[in-house]
Design a protein around this motif. Structure first.
Motif, PDB file in Angstrom:
ATOM      1  N   LEU A   1     -16.361 -15.232   3.665  1.00  0.00           N
ATOM      2  CA  LEU A   1     -15.149 -16.127   3.335  1.00  0.00           C
ATOM      3  C   LEU A   1     -14.444 -15.629   4.745  1.00  0.00           C
ATOM      4  CD1 LEU A   1     -13.101 -17.865   2.194  1.00  0.00           C
ATOM      5  CD2 LEU A   1     -11.916 -15.724   1.505  1.00  0.00           C
ATOM      6  N   TYR A   2     -13.912 -16.621   5.580  1.00  0.00           N
ATOM      7  CA  TYR A   2     -13.190 -16.805   7.173  1.00  0.00           C
ATOM      8  C   TYR A   2     -11.703 -17.143   6.557  1.00  0.00           C
ATOM      9  CZ  TYR A   2     -17.980 -16.597   8.941  1.00  0.00           C
ATOM     10  OH  TYR A   2     -19.008 -16.219   9.131  1.00  0.00           O
ATOM     11  N   PHE A   3     -10.887 -16.096   7.473  1.00  0.00           N
ATOM     12  CA  PHE A   3      -9.325 -16.331   7.075  1.00  0.00           C
ATOM     13  C   PHE A   3      -8.788 -16.563   8.448  1.00  0.00           C
ATOM     14  CE2 PHE A   3      -4.886 -14.083   6.188  1.00  0.00           C
ATOM     15  CZ  PHE A   3      -4.551 -15.361   5.854  1.00  0.00           C
ATOM     16  N   SER A   4      -8.097 -17.679   8.603  1.00  0.00           N
ATOM     17  CA  SER A   4      -7.409 -18.152   9.966  1.00  0.00           C
ATOM     18  C   SER A   4      -6.001 -17.987   9.996  1.00  0.00           C
ATOM     19  CB  SER A   4      -7.818 -19.562  10.330  1.00  0.00           C
ATOM     20  OG  SER A   4      -7.486 -20.184  11.680  1.00  0.00           O
ATOM     21  N   THR A   5      -5.565 -17.044  10.826  1.00  0.00           N
ATOM     22  CA  THR A   5      -3.960 -16.978  11.047  1.00  0.00           C
ATOM     23  C   THR A   5      -3.613 -17.104  12.431  1.00  0.00           C
ATOM     24  OG1 THR A   5      -4.502 -14.790   9.459  1.00  0.00           O
ATOM     25  CG2 THR A   5      -2.166 -15.404  10.013  1.00  0.00           C
ATOM     26  N   HIS A   6      -2.371 -17.612  12.375  1.00  0.00           N
ATOM     27  CA  HIS A   6      -1.737 -17.788  13.646  1.00  0.00           C
ATOM     28  C   HIS A   6      -0.412 -17.012  13.793  1.00  0.00           C
ATOM     29  CE1 HIS A   6      -0.892 -20.348  17.391  1.00  0.00           C
ATOM     30  NE2 HIS A   6       0.531 -20.243  16.874  1.00  0.00           N
ATOM     31  N   ILE A   7      -0.322 -16.219  14.975  1.00  0.00           N
ATOM     32  CA  ILE A   7       0.793 -15.338  15.373  1.00  0.00           C
ATOM     33  C   ILE A   7       1.682 -16.257  16.138  1.00  0.00           C
ATOM     34  CG2 ILE A   7       1.557 -13.658  16.424  1.00  0.00           C
ATOM     35  CD1 ILE A   7      -1.033 -12.185  15.796  1.00  0.00           C
ATOM     36  N   GLY A   8       2.958 -16.610  15.850  1.00  0.00           N
ATOM     37  CA  GLY A   8       3.631 -17.659  16.764  1.00  0.00           C
ATOM     38  C   GLY A   8       4.646 -17.140  17.393  1.00  0.00           C
ATOM     39  N   THR A   9       4.889 -15.900  17.530  1.00  0.00           N
ATOM     40  CA  THR A   9       6.059 -15.094  18.254  1.00  0.00           C
ATOM     41  C   THR A   9       5.324 -15.091  19.905  1.00  0.00           C
ATOM     42  OG1 THR A   9       7.097 -13.151  18.826  1.00  0.00           O
ATOM     43  CG2 THR A   9       5.002 -12.967  18.290  1.00  0.00           C
ATOM     44  N   ARG A  10       6.481 -15.421  20.725  1.00  0.00           N
ATOM     45  CA  ARG A  10       6.275 -15.447  21.840  1.00  0.00           C
ATOM     46  C   ARG A  10       6.677 -14.154  22.726  1.00  0.00           C
ATOM     47  NH1 ARG A  10       4.566 -20.271  24.046  1.00  0.00           N
ATOM     48  NH2 ARG A  10       4.770 -21.993  22.556  1.00  0.00           N
ATOM     49  N   ALA A  11       7.160 -13.435  21.742  1.00  0.00           N
ATOM     50  CA  ALA A  11       7.723 -11.933  22.487  1.00  0.00           C
ATOM     51  C   ALA A  11       6.292 -11.199  22.591  1.00  0.00           C
ATOM     52  CB  ALA A  11       8.598 -11.410  21.464  1.00  0.00           C
ATOM     53  N   ASP A  12       6.549 -10.146  23.371  1.00  0.00           N
ATOM     54  CA  ASP A  12       5.462  -9.020  23.547  1.00  0.00           C
ATOM     55  C   ASP A  12       5.072  -8.424  22.087  1.00  0.00           C
ATOM     56  OD1 ASP A  12       5.467  -9.195  26.113  1.00  0.00           O
ATOM     57  OD2 ASP A  12       6.620  -7.498  26.432  1.00  0.00           O
ATOM     58  N   ILE A  13       4.092  -8.004  21.652  1.00  0.00           N
ATOM     59  CA  ILE A  13       3.634  -7.947  20.391  1.00  0.00           C
ATOM     60  C   ILE A  13       3.575  -6.144  20.066  1.00  0.00           C
ATOM     61  CG2 ILE A  13       1.822  -7.662  18.306  1.00  0.00           C
ATOM     62  CD1 ILE A  13       0.834 -10.422  19.461  1.00  0.00           C
ATOM     63  N   ASN A  14       4.520  -5.637  19.225  1.00  0.00           N
ATOM     64  CA  ASN A  14       4.741  -4.299  19.010  1.00  0.00           C
ATOM     65  C   ASN A  14       3.301  -3.739  18.371  1.00  0.00           C
ATOM     66  OD1 ASN A  14       5.076  -2.027  16.916  1.00  0.00           O
ATOM     67  ND2 ASN A  14       7.113  -2.081  18.122  1.00  0.00           N
ATOM     68  N   GLY A  15       2.785  -2.696  19.070  1.00  0.00           N
ATOM     69  CA  GLY A  15       1.487  -2.162  18.651  1.00  0.00           C
ATOM     70  C   GLY A  15       1.366  -1.597  17.121  1.00  0.00           C
ATOM     71  N   LYS A  16       2.502  -1.204  16.674  1.00  0.00           N
ATOM     72  CA  LYS A  16       2.549  -0.692  15.358  1.00  0.00           C
ATOM     73  C   LYS A  16       2.520  -1.674  14.309  1.00  0.00           C
ATOM     74  CE  LYS A  16       3.175   2.794  12.265  1.00  0.00           C
ATOM     75  NZ  LYS A  16       2.104   4.105  12.317  1.00  0.00           N
ATOM     76  N   ILE A  17       3.364  -2.970  14.749  1.00  0.00           N
ATOM     77  CA  ILE A  17       3.010  -3.933  13.763  1.00  0.00           C
ATOM     78  C   ILE A  17       1.948  -4.651  13.733  1.00  0.00           C
ATOM     79  CG2 ILE A  17       4.193  -6.350  13.476  1.00  0.00           C
ATOM     80  CD1 ILE A  17       6.921  -5.221  14.642  1.00  0.00           C
TER      81      ILE A  17
END
Length: 399
Positions: free
Chosen positions: A201-217
């Motif tokens: 099974l494949y799961f497709s997710t989109h990250i919509g933020t345009r800010a720098d991504i926090n490594g912890k998150i």
């Protein structure tokens, strides 16, 4: 989240083709005419001057192209194609012989990507010009006159700047006909939140933020998704225990037991594709729905109580369980039985408190907000059923 709108598509081995005409100039014409066309053969052959509407054979097409000096290798002692001739012949041959009914067709211009399903293996000729709109008030002065065509049921149009990863580079190809089958996962991931190939099974997710991504998150996001496989396996057995939840949260389970893998193309924004092997020995339809629901829960897209209410509104599924809270195997779904949704709803209801406790500890809501997570939600009904792609909805039995 309305689970009846969440689909699990099935990839059945169909090939995927990108067909573009004059750098996307005729994209709207393709849509309006429900066709895909190329103009290469028109340079050498006019079906209106022939006594038959049959498509010429490969040998006839070869001869027609070689009759034009611009496509002949002048340095060769034998009459053969130059580079331009070879490309022209192969483009025509791919279009006529290789694009089959049920294959997925992708076309694009500088700003949009359009996806459809081919409806005819056999190509046909037509002299009817195609306008760029069905609305007479919006007719373009430029009409598509390519005569070699195949029927296509066109589906959604996606903004090209929303596409990341390998497809973004592949779409730079200048060929009229390009085989994209090696990128089938990326194409299905554009269209559907879930899709399967009978093994995974494949799961497709989109990250919509345009800010720098926090490594912890982002690391916590992947960690949460990685536990979906083990949670789903426990859920299918009946009841998730507090001890199991604690072991997940305290990272006390051997990492070798986690089989979920990820391919990420996030650049704020961007896409993430996850793959989970389907459990062996379980009903495929049941396994797909359980895994999909758990992934929705652990990515913050849904909650257990709401899912239970949608899947089993009556709440009368106690007969599926023995007094020890294990599932009574006599009632397990077999071959798409009607009780799949009811069973999945009861699993969510009986385990809702532990699932929600796990989600809270994993900070799924915060992660979803920070990353602006979403899943594909395009209108794809025109691609399904008789058009070719088979789907299952999470809150309804297989179509």
């Amino acid at each position: 989240m309305d689970l009846s709108s969440v689909k699990i598509a099935k990839y059945s081995g169909q090939r995927i083709w990108m067909v573009r005409a004059h750098e996307g100039k005729f994209l709207r014409h393709f849509k309006n005419g429900s066709v895909v066309t190329i103009g290469h053969l028109d340079k050498f052959y006019n079906h209106t001057e022939s006594s038959t509407l049959d498509i010429p054979t490969d040998e006839s097409i070869r001869g027609l192209i070689l009759s034009n000096a611009d496509f002949v290798d002048t340095k060769s002692k034998i009459r053969k194609f130059n580079g331009k001739g070879r490309n022209c012949f192969h483009q025509i041959s791919h279009f006529i012989n290789d694009i089959k009914k049920g294959d997925i067709v992708v076309s694009l211009d500088n700003t949009k990507v359009m996806i459809g399903v081919c409806q005819s293996t056999k190509a046909h000729f037509s002299s009817r010009p195609i306008a760029s709109s069905a609305d007479p008030k919006e007719l373009s002065t430029v009409k598509l006159k390519h005569r070699l065509r195949k029927k296509v049921e066109w589906g959604p149009t996606i903004q090209r700047d929303k596409i990341s990863g390998l497809l973004k580079e592949t779409f730079q190809s200048r060929h009229t006909v390009t085989n994209l089958t090696d990128h089938w996962k990326d194409v299905f991931g554009l269209l559907y939140p879930f899709f399967s190939d009978e093994k995974n099974l494949y799961f497709s997710t989109h990250i919509g933020t345009r800010a720098d991504i926090n490594g912890k998150i982002i690391s916590r996001f992947f960690d949460n998704l990685s536990s979906a496989q083990l949670v789903a396996e426990k859920l299918m057995l009946g009841v998730i225990t507090d001890d199991f939840i604690d072991r997940i949260l305290n990272d006390e389970i051997d990492w070798d037991e986690f089989d979920l893998t990820a391919k990420a193309f996030f650049k704020s924004p961007g896409d993430v594709f996850n793959k989970i092997p389907l459990p062996k020995g379980s009903d495929e339809g049941f396994s797909l729905k359980v895994l999909a629901l758990v992934l929705l829960l652990l990515s913050g897209q849904s909650n257990a109580d709401d899912a239970a209410q949608q899947l089993d509104p009556s709440g009368n599924s106690a007969l599926l369980y023995t007094p020890s809270d294990m599932i009574d195997e006599r009632y397990l779904p077999r071959n798409g039985a009607d009780n799949v949704d009811r069973l999945l709803g009861e699993l969510a209801r009986k385990n809702s408190q532990r699932l929600e406790r796990m989600k809270k500890a994993q900070k799924t809501a915060k992660i979803k907000t920070k990353l602006k997570l979403s899943i594909p939600s395009h209108e794809t009904s025109s691609l399904e059923g008789k058009a070719g792609i088979k789907v299952t909805r999470i809150s309804s039995n297989e179509e």
